[in-house]
Design a protein around this motif. Structure first.
Motif, short mmCIF file in Angstrom:
data_model
loop_
_atom_site.label_atom_id
_atom_site.label_comp_id
_atom_site.label_asym_id
_atom_site.label_seq_id
_atom_site.Cartn_x
_atom_site.Cartn_y
_atom_site.Cartn_z
N ASP A 98 0.83 -1.21 0.00
CA ASP A 98 0.00 0.00 0.00
C ASP A 98 0.86 1.26 0.00
OD1 ASP A 98 -2.27 -1.52 -0.02
OD2 ASP A 98 -2.64 -1.37 2.14
N VAL A 99 1.87 1.29 0.86
CA VAL A 99 2.71 2.49 0.95
C VAL A 99 3.55 2.65 -0.30
CG1 VAL A 99 4.54 3.61 2.26
CG2 VAL A 99 2.74 2.38 3.47
N ALA A 100 4.07 1.54 -0.83
CA ALA A 100 4.87 1.60 -2.05
C ALA A 100 4.05 2.11 -3.23
CB ALA A 100 5.45 0.24 -2.36
N MET A 101 2.79 1.71 -3.31
CA MET A 101 1.93 2.17 -4.40
C MET A 101 1.63 3.66 -4.29
SD MET A 101 -0.53 -1.22 -4.55
CE MET A 101 -1.72 -0.61 -5.72
N GLN A 102 1.49 4.16 -3.08
CA GLN A 102 1.33 5.60 -2.89
C GLN A 102 2.59 6.34 -3.33
OE1 GLN A 102 -0.08 6.67 1.10
NE2 GLN A 102 -1.15 4.70 1.23
N PHE A 103 3.74 5.77 -3.02
CA PHE A 103 5.02 6.34 -3.42
C PHE A 103 5.11 6.43 -4.95
CE2 PHE A 103 9.46 5.64 -4.69
CZ PHE A 103 10.11 6.65 -4.00
N ILE A 104 4.70 5.38 -5.62
CA ILE A 104 4.75 5.36 -7.09
C ILE A 104 3.83 6.44 -7.67
CG2 ILE A 104 4.13 3.97 -9.12
CD1 ILE A 104 4.94 1.49 -7.43
N ASP A 120 8.09 8.71 2.68
CA ASP A 120 8.04 10.17 2.50
C ASP A 120 9.44 10.77 2.54
OD1 ASP A 120 5.31 10.13 2.23
OD2 ASP A 120 4.89 10.70 4.31
N GLN A 121 10.28 10.26 3.46
CA GLN A 121 11.66 10.75 3.55
C GLN A 121 12.45 10.41 2.29
OE1 GLN A 121 13.89 10.10 7.29
NE2 GLN A 121 11.95 9.48 8.22
N ILE A 122 12.29 9.18 1.82
CA ILE A 122 12.99 8.78 0.59
C ILE A 122 12.52 9.62 -0.59
CG2 ILE A 122 13.37 6.89 -1.04
CD1 ILE A 122 13.10 4.95 1.31
N ASP A 123 11.23 9.89 -0.62
CA ASP A 123 10.66 10.72 -1.69
C ASP A 123 11.29 12.11 -1.69
OD1 ASP A 123 8.69 11.27 -3.79
OD2 ASP A 123 7.75 12.57 -2.32
N GLN A 124 11.50 12.67 -0.51
CA GLN A 124 12.12 13.99 -0.42
C GLN A 124 13.60 13.95 -0.79
OE1 GLN A 124 10.64 16.98 0.14
NE2 GLN A 124 8.72 15.82 0.04
N MET A 125 14.29 12.89 -0.40
CA MET A 125 15.72 12.79 -0.69
C MET A 125 15.99 12.52 -2.16
SD MET A 125 17.38 10.84 2.62
CE MET A 125 16.23 9.48 2.67
N GLU A 126 15.05 11.89 -2.83
CA GLU A 126 15.25 11.52 -4.24
C GLU A 126 14.24 12.25 -5.12
OE1 GLU A 126 17.60 9.87 -5.55
OE2 GLU A 126 18.58 9.11 -3.75
N LYS A 127 14.20 13.55 -5.01
CA LYS A 127 13.28 14.34 -5.82
C LYS A 127 13.75 14.39 -7.26
CE LYS A 127 9.67 15.86 -3.65
NZ LYS A 127 8.35 15.42 -4.13
N THR A 128 12.81 14.21 -8.18
CA THR A 128 13.12 14.38 -9.60
C THR A 128 13.40 15.84 -9.87
OG1 THR A 128 11.67 12.55 -10.17
CG2 THR A 128 12.22 14.08 -11.94
N ARG A 129 14.47 16.10 -10.61
CA ARG A 129 14.84 17.47 -10.91
C ARG A 129 14.18 17.90 -12.22
NH1 ARG A 129 20.88 19.53 -12.52
NH2 ARG A 129 20.43 21.74 -12.73
N ILE A 130 13.37 18.95 -12.14
CA ILE A 130 12.69 19.47 -13.33
C ILE A 130 13.05 20.94 -13.48
CG2 ILE A 130 10.48 19.91 -14.45
CD1 ILE A 130 9.31 17.62 -12.91
N GLU A 131 13.74 21.28 -14.54
CA GLU A 131 14.08 22.67 -14.82
C GLU A 131 13.05 23.24 -15.78
OE1 GLU A 131 18.00 22.93 -16.33
OE2 GLU A 131 18.97 22.46 -14.43
N THR A 132 12.45 24.34 -15.39
CA THR A 132 11.44 24.99 -16.22
C THR A 132 11.92 26.37 -16.63
OG1 THR A 132 9.67 23.80 -15.10
CG2 THR A 132 9.04 25.74 -16.35
N LYS A 133 11.96 26.60 -17.93
CA LYS A 133 12.32 27.91 -18.45
C LYS A 133 11.07 28.54 -19.07
CE LYS A 133 17.15 26.78 -19.44
NZ LYS A 133 18.20 26.71 -20.48
N SER A 134 10.73 29.72 -18.61
CA SER A 134 9.55 30.41 -19.11
C SER A 134 9.96 31.47 -20.12
CB SER A 134 8.78 31.06 -17.95
OG SER A 134 8.34 30.07 -17.05
#
Length: 332
Positions: free
Chosen positions: A120-126, A284-298
């Motif tokens: 359940d928790v892993a599916m929420q993470f996904i 939640d901690q792992i999610d914060q430590m491994e954030k996907t990096r998205i660069e947005t240029k406007s």
């Protein structure tokens, strides 16, 4: 400031529109003062329909004047249209979730049991990581890939739901589970490669030692987060008896020292989940430590949009001048 999709470079000039209020009031007041109070005999009755139309048409002159003033004020305020667009650069993370499905994962110190709580928790993470490729490896006495790396998270979640204890030979082959996960990540070109390994026991099966597998992960630049799941002390484990499955309190054994060493060797981290809420906090901690990096240029492109207001002002002013010089030439 924006009006109807337009932005104004000099919005302060829009306050000049308030001048229209006293202008309208002055025109109404003057018209009332010009009404005749003395009636005399005349032939105007024969011209009454024409005069009535002309009288109403006279009001078009101040309306045209106000339209001209409004248009000029808007031109001074410099209306502009803006085209906006964005360019996104995504640096994705490849994640393999290695899940222990041994019979001990059916212990009920977590609700409803360890395996279902972990699923359940892993599916929420996904669900919270739409930009990442995620795969699933399951292990007990053996290990295999339930789902390779994919961005098709709907398919991955369906495969997650099908995971259950007893799918493969029982036991706890932590090293083999990690090695199988590494094999799925070793050729990845992602900027960050991560394995989240969850188990509730001690390595007792498989040809690969967990620490040796961790060394291999470090060689390929793969970070490993290890999670030991289970309460401290004893927990109700399922036991097969002649009367069916019964639950018996048994000692919880988790090789925390090895799991910590595996995480440290790969610049990861070890966590201990003793409850459902603790397991959720870990993800939640792992999610914060491994954030996907998205660069947005406007980007924005502005265009001056005064031309239509200038045309309206010119038409209104010209129409008023023509009417004053022809039909209403006697009007002050």
């Amino acid at each position: 400031m924006s009006i109807n999709g337009y932005t104004f470079a000099n919005p302060e000039y829009l306050y000049l529109l308030l001048l229209l209020i006293p202008m309208a009031a002055w025109y109404i007041f003057r018209r009332k003062k010009q009404n005749a109070t003395l009636r005399v005999s005349s032939l105007s009755a024969f011209k009454q329909p024409y005069n009535r139309i002309k009288e109403w048409a006279r009001h078009s002159l101040p309306v045209l004047r106000m339209i001209t003033i409004i248009a000029v004020i808007l031109i001074i305020a410099r209306p502009q249209s803006t085209d906006n667009w964005e360019k996104q650069t995504t640096e994705g993370i490849d994640i393999i979730m290695a899940l222990d499905v041994s019979s001990s994962m059916l212990a009920r110190d977590l609700r409803p049991d360890r395996l279902d709580a972990a699923k359940d928790v892993a599916m929420q993470f996904i669900n919270g990581r739409p930009n990442d490729r995620i795969g699933l490896t399951i292990f007990s006495g053996e290990a295999f890939t339930q789902c390779p790396l994919t961005t098709d998270h709907a398919t991955l979640l369906n495969l997650f739901k099908d995971v259950k204890s007893g799918m493969i030979e029982d036991g706890t082959a932590i090293g083999l589970g990690l090695a199988t996960s590494i094999n799925r990540l070793r050729e990845s070109n992602a900027d960050s490669k991560v394995i989240i390994l969850l188990t509730d026991g001690v390595n007792n099966r498989g040809e690969i030692d967990p620490v040796t597998a961790a060394e291999l992960a470090n060689t390929f630049g793969i970070r490993v987060y290890t999670i030991g799941v289970g309460s401290r002390g004893t927990a109700p484990y399922p036991v097969q008896t002649p009367f069916g499955t019964q639950y018996k309190q048994m000692e919880v054994e988790i090789d925390e020292a090895t799991l910590q060493e595996m995480a440290q060797m790969t610049d990861g981290k070890y966590f201990r989940a003793t409850s459902n809420s603790a397991l959720k906090e870990i993800y939640d901690q792992i999610d914060q430590m491994e954030k996907t990096r998205i660069e947005t240029k406007s980007f924005a492109k502005k265009q001056e949009e005064y031309i239509w207001f200038a045309i309206i002002a010119a038409i209104a002013l010209l129409t008023e001048a023509v009417l004053r010089a022809t039909i209403f030439r006697t009007m002050p």
